[in-house]
Motif scaffolding. Structure first.
Motif, PDB file in Angstrom:
ATOM      1  N   THR A   9       0.860  -1.189   0.000  1.00 37.59           N
ATOM      2  CA  THR A   9       0.000   0.000   0.000  1.00 37.59           C
ATOM      3  C   THR A   9       0.892   1.233   0.000  1.00 37.59           C
ATOM      4  OG1 THR A   9      -0.221  -0.215   2.409  1.00 37.59           O
ATOM      5  CG2 THR A   9      -2.014  -1.044   1.090  1.00 37.59           C
ATOM      6  N   SER A  10       0.461   2.264  -0.720  1.00 31.46           N
ATOM      7  CA  SER A  10       1.328   3.436  -0.871  1.00 31.46           C
ATOM      8  C   SER A  10       0.545   4.727  -1.025  1.00 31.46           C
ATOM      9  CB  SER A  10       2.238   3.248  -2.096  1.00 31.46           C
ATOM     10  OG  SER A  10       1.458   3.186  -3.271  1.00 31.46           O
ATOM     11  N   ILE A  11       1.188   5.807  -0.601  1.00 29.70           N
ATOM     12  CA  ILE A  11       0.704   7.166  -0.860  1.00 29.70           C
ATOM     13  C   ILE A  11       1.736   7.781  -1.799  1.00 29.70           C
ATOM     14  CG2 ILE A  11       0.095   9.391   0.164  1.00 29.70           C
ATOM     15  CD1 ILE A  11      -1.587   7.186   1.359  1.00 29.70           C
ATOM     16  N   PHE A  44       4.929   4.150   2.170  1.00 31.75           N
ATOM     17  CA  PHE A  44       4.431   2.845   1.720  1.00 31.75           C
ATOM     18  C   PHE A  44       4.568   1.832   2.836  1.00 31.75           C
ATOM     19  CE2 PHE A  44       8.163   0.273   1.308  1.00 31.75           C
ATOM     20  CZ  PHE A  44       9.197   1.084   0.875  1.00 31.75           C
ATOM     21  N   MET A  87      -3.240   7.739   6.052  1.00 28.88           N
ATOM     22  CA  MET A  87      -4.105   6.961   5.150  1.00 28.88           C
ATOM     23  C   MET A  87      -3.736   5.477   5.149  1.00 28.88           C
ATOM     24  SD  MET A  87      -6.254   9.093   3.901  1.00 28.88           S
ATOM     25  CE  MET A  87      -6.925   7.918   2.725  1.00 28.88           C
ATOM     26  N   LEU A  88      -2.438   5.166   5.356  1.00 29.37           N
ATOM     27  CA  LEU A  88      -2.074   3.754   5.478  1.00 29.37           C
ATOM     28  C   LEU A  88      -2.452   3.307   6.889  1.00 29.37           C
ATOM     29  CD1 LEU A  88       1.434   3.704   3.742  1.00 29.37           C
ATOM     30  CD2 LEU A  88      -0.819   3.445   2.734  1.00 29.37           C
ATOM     31  N   GLU A 113      -7.595  -0.403   4.533  1.00 29.57           N
ATOM     32  CA  GLU A 113      -7.210   0.392   3.365  1.00 29.57           C
ATOM     33  C   GLU A 113      -8.111  -0.038   2.211  1.00 29.57           C
ATOM     34  OE1 GLU A 113      -3.512  -1.344   3.793  1.00 29.57           O
ATOM     35  OE2 GLU A 113      -2.553   0.332   4.837  1.00 29.57           O
ATOM     36  N   TYR A 126      -7.627  -5.123   8.703  1.00 30.25           N
ATOM     37  CA  TYR A 126      -6.624  -5.758   9.555  1.00 30.25           C
ATOM     38  C   TYR A 126      -7.237  -6.052  10.909  1.00 30.25           C
ATOM     39  CZ  TYR A 126      -3.647  -4.016   5.851  1.00 30.25           C
ATOM     40  OH  TYR A 126      -3.100  -3.757   4.617  1.00 30.25           O
ATOM     41  N   TYR A 181       7.141  -4.104   6.560  1.00 28.79           N
ATOM     42  CA  TYR A 181       8.136  -3.033   6.630  1.00 28.79           C
ATOM     43  C   TYR A 181       7.604  -1.887   5.801  1.00 28.79           C
ATOM     44  CZ  TYR A 181       9.512  -5.057   2.133  1.00 28.79           C
ATOM     45  OH  TYR A 181       9.490  -5.559   0.869  1.00 28.79           O
ATOM     46  N   GLY A 182       8.096  -0.694   6.085  1.00 30.16           N
ATOM     47  CA  GLY A 182       7.558   0.458   5.371  1.00 30.16           C
ATOM     48  C   GLY A 182       8.503   1.617   5.354  1.00 30.16           C
ATOM     49  N   PHE A 183       7.955   2.742   4.965  1.00 31.30           N
ATOM     50  CA  PHE A 183       8.746   3.936   4.713  1.00 31.30           C
ATOM     51  C   PHE A 183       7.795   5.110   4.801  1.00 31.30           C
ATOM     52  CE2 PHE A 183       9.401   6.946   1.235  1.00 31.30           C
ATOM     53  CZ  PHE A 183      10.682   7.405   1.457  1.00 31.30           C
ATOM     54  N   GLU A 184       8.247   6.165   5.425  1.00 30.22           N
ATOM     55  CA  GLU A 184       7.430   7.379   5.468  1.00 30.22           C
ATOM     56  C   GLU A 184       8.374   8.571   5.473  1.00 30.22           C
ATOM     57  OE1 GLU A 184       3.621   8.969   8.076  1.00 30.22           O
ATOM     58  OE2 GLU A 184       4.444   6.979   8.395  1.00 30.22           O
TER      59      GLU A 184
END
Lengths: 105, 105
Positions: free
Chosen positions: A16-18, A90, B1-2, B47, B59, B101-104
């Motif tokens: 999932t991503s923005i 993401f 939003m995520l 989401e 979830y 895992y993610g990223f912001e």
């Protein structure tokens, strides 16, 4: 249009991503990644949609297939560009599909 | 939003669908179900996006929470209308999220 996945168990990767920006390179890369993923060993299908959030779910035979796709060289470059340019945020979730059911007219 | 999900393991329900018709009742039901789901015990977030295919990932803390939401009375009625009116096809996949895992920015 729904991915014709086999009987569970199999794996799903929920990405999932923005998005931040949006350019021709993004569009071309997305199309290319979709194609390359479909050629990977263990690929079972994918579903994708974007509104405020983008969701791509890809389905895989096992964790080994997911690991190999994550390390594929063109995909590594796309991941790097994603972090540098295209995504504000993401999340990737690696999941074991334990059960599924559906309906079709 | 995520969805701000906790550290795995937790569960994901991937609901993908192809819509047939589209009416006011559908819109109102979708909003209501989103609200009711968020009040359920064990709900962790969701989401959602639709283009050709609709994807909603919710979830959950555990399988018990998913089972309770599936059997919730308003939700049962919505599921019935989905089969009768709104969907040409859908698939529900119940998954154990093993890793994320993610990223912001």
């Amino acid at each position: 249009m729904l991915a014709p996945t086999p009987k569970p168990p199999y794996y799903a990767v929920i990405f999932t991503s923005i998005r931040t920006s949006y350019d021709q390179d993004y569009i071309e890369t997305a199309i290319k990644m979709e194609h390359l993923a479909s050629l990977q060993k263990g690929y079972l299908g994918h579903e994708s949609a974007r509104e405020d959030v983008g969701i791509t779910v890809s389905y895989w035979k096992d964790l080994e297939s997911i690991k190999n796709w994550k390390a594929q060289s063109d995909h590594l470059l796309a991941q790097q560009k994603g972090r540098e340019k295209w995504y504000a945020a993401f999340k990737t979730r690696v999941c074991l599909v334990e059960r599924d059911y559906g309906f079709e007219r």
